[in-house]
Design a protein around this motif. Structure first.
Motif, PDB file in Angstrom:
ATOM      1  N   ALA A 121       0.814  -1.219   0.000  1.00  0.00           N
ATOM      2  CA  ALA A 121       0.000   0.000   0.000  1.00  0.00           C
ATOM      3  C   ALA A 121       0.845   1.265   0.000  1.00  0.00           C
ATOM      4  CB  ALA A 121      -0.918   0.000   1.207  1.00  0.00           C
ATOM      5  N   ILE A 122       2.142   1.160   0.125  1.00  0.00           N
ATOM      6  CA  ILE A 122       3.011   2.340   0.195  1.00  0.00           C
ATOM      7  C   ILE A 122       2.903   3.210  -1.063  1.00  0.00           C
ATOM      8  CG2 ILE A 122       5.430   3.090   0.209  1.00  0.00           C
ATOM      9  CD1 ILE A 122       5.990   0.933   2.248  1.00  0.00           C
ATOM     10  N   PRO A 123       2.945   2.651  -2.272  1.00  0.00           N
ATOM     11  CA  PRO A 123       2.854   3.526  -3.451  1.00  0.00           C
ATOM     12  C   PRO A 123       1.515   4.244  -3.572  1.00  0.00           C
ATOM     13  CG  PRO A 123       3.674   1.367  -4.083  1.00  0.00           C
ATOM     14  CD  PRO A 123       3.238   1.277  -2.661  1.00  0.00           C
ATOM     15  N   LEU A 124       0.472   3.688  -2.985  1.00  0.00           N
ATOM     16  CA  LEU A 124      -0.846   4.296  -3.102  1.00  0.00           C
ATOM     17  C   LEU A 124      -1.151   5.241  -1.949  1.00  0.00           C
ATOM     18  CD1 LEU A 124      -2.751   1.054  -4.116  1.00  0.00           C
ATOM     19  CD2 LEU A 124      -1.809   2.827  -5.605  1.00  0.00           C
ATOM     20  N   SER A 125      -0.346   5.209  -0.931  1.00  0.00           N
ATOM     21  CA  SER A 125      -0.596   6.028   0.249  1.00  0.00           C
ATOM     22  C   SER A 125      -0.182   7.478  -0.001  1.00  0.00           C
ATOM     23  CB  SER A 125       0.197   5.477   1.429  1.00  0.00           C
ATOM     24  OG  SER A 125       0.053   6.301   2.538  1.00  0.00           O
ATOM     25  N   THR A 126      -1.015   8.404   0.475  1.00  0.00           N
ATOM     26  CA  THR A 126      -0.692   9.821   0.337  1.00  0.00           C
ATOM     27  C   THR A 126      -0.238  10.416   1.671  1.00  0.00           C
ATOM     28  OG1 THR A 126      -2.991  10.388   0.753  1.00  0.00           O
ATOM     29  CG2 THR A 126      -2.310  10.169  -1.553  1.00  0.00           C
ATOM     30  N   ASP A 127      -0.193   9.619   2.719  1.00  0.00           N
ATOM     31  CA  ASP A 127       0.209  10.116   4.033  1.00  0.00           C
ATOM     32  C   ASP A 127       1.651  10.592   4.041  1.00  0.00           C
ATOM     33  OD1 ASP A 127      -2.284   9.473   4.932  1.00  0.00           O
ATOM     34  OD2 ASP A 127      -1.669   7.549   5.785  1.00  0.00           O
ATOM     35  N   ASP A 128       2.542   9.868   3.414  1.00  0.00           N
ATOM     36  CA  ASP A 128       3.953  10.242   3.407  1.00  0.00           C
ATOM     37  C   ASP A 128       4.180  11.532   2.632  1.00  0.00           C
ATOM     38  OD1 ASP A 128       4.575   8.062   4.904  1.00  0.00           O
ATOM     39  OD2 ASP A 128       5.045   6.813   3.168  1.00  0.00           O
ATOM     40  N   ILE A 129       3.433  11.734   1.563  1.00  0.00           N
ATOM     41  CA  ILE A 129       3.601  12.936   0.752  1.00  0.00           C
ATOM     42  C   ILE A 129       3.194  14.166   1.542  1.00  0.00           C
ATOM     43  CG2 ILE A 129       2.793  14.135  -1.306  1.00  0.00           C
ATOM     44  CD1 ILE A 129       2.484  11.381  -2.613  1.00  0.00           C
ATOM     45  N   THR A 130       2.086  14.069   2.264  1.00  0.00           N
ATOM     46  CA  THR A 130       1.643  15.234   3.023  1.00  0.00           C
ATOM     47  C   THR A 130       2.570  15.534   4.187  1.00  0.00           C
ATOM     48  OG1 THR A 130       0.162  13.827   4.302  1.00  0.00           O
ATOM     49  CG2 THR A 130      -0.787  14.937   2.402  1.00  0.00           C
ATOM     50  N   GLN A 131       3.176  14.500   4.787  1.00  0.00           N
ATOM     51  CA  GLN A 131       4.108  14.739   5.880  1.00  0.00           C
ATOM     52  C   GLN A 131       5.392  15.378   5.377  1.00  0.00           C
ATOM     53  OE1 GLN A 131       4.670  11.012   7.788  1.00  0.00           O
ATOM     54  NE2 GLN A 131       2.703  11.040   8.846  1.00  0.00           N
ATOM     55  N   ASN A 132       5.843  14.994   4.182  1.00  0.00           N
ATOM     56  CA  ASN A 132       7.077  15.560   3.640  1.00  0.00           C
ATOM     57  C   ASN A 132       6.881  16.978   3.138  1.00  0.00           C
ATOM     58  OD1 ASN A 132       8.462  13.242   4.205  1.00  0.00           O
ATOM     59  ND2 ASN A 132       8.129  12.357   2.178  1.00  0.00           N
ATOM     60  N   GLU A 133       5.673  17.345   2.743  1.00  0.00           N
ATOM     61  CA  GLU A 133       5.421  18.673   2.212  1.00  0.00           C
ATOM     62  C   GLU A 133       5.291  19.721   3.301  1.00  0.00           C
ATOM     63  OE1 GLU A 133       2.013  18.257  -0.245  1.00  0.00           O
ATOM     64  OE2 GLU A 133       3.131  17.332  -1.873  1.00  0.00           O
ATOM     65  N   ARG A 134       5.074  19.304   4.534  1.00  0.00           N
ATOM     66  CA  ARG A 134       4.949  20.268   5.626  1.00  0.00           C
ATOM     67  C   ARG A 134       6.317  20.880   5.951  1.00  0.00           C
ATOM     68  NH1 ARG A 134       1.231  16.619   9.608  1.00  0.00           N
ATOM     69  NH2 ARG A 134      -0.591  16.571   8.267  1.00  0.00           N
ATOM     70  N   PRO A 135       6.361  22.168   6.173  1.00  0.00           N
ATOM     71  CA  PRO A 135       7.644  22.791   6.498  1.00  0.00           C
ATOM     72  C   PRO A 135       8.074  22.543   7.912  1.00  0.00           C
ATOM     73  CG  PRO A 135       5.953  24.481   6.217  1.00  0.00           C
ATOM     74  CD  PRO A 135       5.325  23.133   5.975  1.00  0.00           C
TER      75      PRO A 135
END
Length: 64
Positions: free
Chosen positions: A50-64
């Motif tokens: 499920a890692i490639p489909l998960s958007t949780d990591d993207i939102t955590q990395n985009e936070r300053p």
């Protein structure tokens, strides 16, 4: 170039050992990977798939 390598390898003794040794490393590596996947828990496999489909990591990395 290939002729030079082929001639050089033909003149060396014990070259067959390197081929057999390389094949053994190749087979051993994939055997270890297969055994490790075979023994892995189903929940871990589902989590990793499920890692490639998960958007949780993207939102955590985009936070300053």
């Amino acid at each position: 170039m290939l002729r030079f390598i082929k001639h050089h390898l033909a003149s060396e003794s014990g070259v067959a050992f390197y081929g057999i040794f390389s094949l053994m490393i190749f087979v051993l590596f994939f055997l270890i990977v297969f055994i490790r996947l075979w023994k892995m828990k189903k929940s871990t496999i589902e989590e990793l798939s499920a890692i490639p489909l998960s958007t949780d990591d993207i939102t955590q990395n985009e936070r300053p």
